[in-house]
Write a protein that holds these residues in place. Structure first.
Motif, PDB file in Angstrom:
ATOM      1  N   ILE A  56       0.894  -1.342  -0.080  1.00  0.00           N
ATOM      2  CA  ILE A  56      -0.121   0.009  -0.224  1.00  0.00           C
ATOM      3  C   ILE A  56       0.986   1.701  -0.461  1.00  0.00           C
ATOM      4  O   ILE A  56       1.744   1.477   0.972  1.00  0.00           O
ATOM      5  N   LEU A  57       0.481   1.993  -0.662  1.00  0.00           N
ATOM      6  CA  LEU A  57       0.804   3.573  -1.088  1.00  0.00           C
ATOM      7  C   LEU A  57       0.472   4.682  -0.768  1.00  0.00           C
ATOM      8  O   LEU A  57      -0.587   4.556  -1.420  1.00  0.00           O
ATOM      9  N   PHE A  58       0.674   5.166   0.195  1.00  0.00           N
ATOM     10  CA  PHE A  58      -0.321   6.770   1.363  1.00  0.00           C
ATOM     11  C   PHE A  58       0.447   7.290   1.493  1.00  0.00           C
ATOM     12  O   PHE A  58       1.282   7.366   1.928  1.00  0.00           O
ATOM     13  N   PHE A  59      -0.834   8.289   0.714  1.00  0.00           N
ATOM     14  CA  PHE A  59      -0.051  10.011   0.522  1.00  0.00           C
ATOM     15  C   PHE A  59      -1.337  10.845   1.795  1.00  0.00           C
ATOM     16  O   PHE A  59      -1.900  10.352   1.451  1.00  0.00           O
ATOM     17  N   ASP A  60      -0.385  11.548   2.254  1.00  0.00           N
ATOM     18  CA  ASP A  60      -1.605  12.504   3.739  1.00  0.00           C
ATOM     19  C   ASP A  60      -1.504  13.683   3.841  1.00  0.00           C
ATOM     20  O   ASP A  60       0.598  13.595   3.723  1.00  0.00           O
ATOM     21  N   ASP A  61      -1.532  14.217   3.976  1.00  0.00           N
ATOM     22  CA  ASP A  61      -1.178  16.396   4.240  1.00  0.00           C
ATOM     23  C   ASP A  61      -0.872  16.394   5.930  1.00  0.00           C
ATOM     24  O   ASP A  61       0.004  16.700   6.944  1.00  0.00           O
ATOM     25  N   ARG A  62      -1.426  15.268   6.547  1.00  0.00           N
ATOM     26  CA  ARG A  62      -0.585  15.784   8.222  1.00  0.00           C
ATOM     27  C   ARG A  62       0.001  14.199   8.563  1.00  0.00           C
ATOM     28  O   ARG A  62      -0.696  12.510   8.606  1.00  0.00           O
ATOM     29  N   ILE A  63       1.153  14.427   8.983  1.00  0.00           N
ATOM     30  CA  ILE A  63       1.605  13.947   9.427  1.00  0.00           C
ATOM     31  C   ILE A  63       1.175  12.743  10.295  1.00  0.00           C
ATOM     32  O   ILE A  63       1.513  11.593  10.489  1.00  0.00           O
ATOM     33  N   GLU A  64       0.079  13.090  11.990  1.00  0.00           N
ATOM     34  CA  GLU A  64      -0.253  11.768  12.761  1.00  0.00           C
ATOM     35  C   GLU A  64      -0.776  10.962  11.731  1.00  0.00           C
ATOM     36  O   GLU A  64      -0.672   9.283  11.974  1.00  0.00           O
TER      37      GLU A  64
END
Length: 85
Positions: free
Chosen positions: A32-40
């Protein structure tokens, strides 16, 4: 396929959403490759051994995602646009 947490009635970074996604997709960890703008949220994904990266929304988000996709071999080198006279 894409998924939106609000449609799953679960919230990041609760581990339940990551586990639910794994069950839905039958994928695990490094698949799984996951991107998000929130570090948590990125840290939550990393706890499940996902390939997770923070994307800075103040920067060029497309370039950031492309860089990571290229690093994993998901996206080939950027080709120059064709130019016709």
């Amino acid at each position: 396929r894409h998924f939106a947490s609000h449609l799953l009635a679960l919230a990041k970074p609760d581990d339940a959403i990551y586990a639910y996604f794994e069950r839905l997709t039958e994928l695990r960890g490094g698949d799984i490759l996951f991107f998000d703008d929130r570090i948590e949220n990125v840290e939550g994904a990393l706890r499940r051994n996902w390939r997770a990266h923070r994307i800075d929304p103040r920067g060029d988000t497309i370039a950031q995602v492309r860089e990571h996709l290229g690093r994993y071999g998901v996206l080939g080198p950027r080709s120059s646009p064709s130019r016709y006279p």
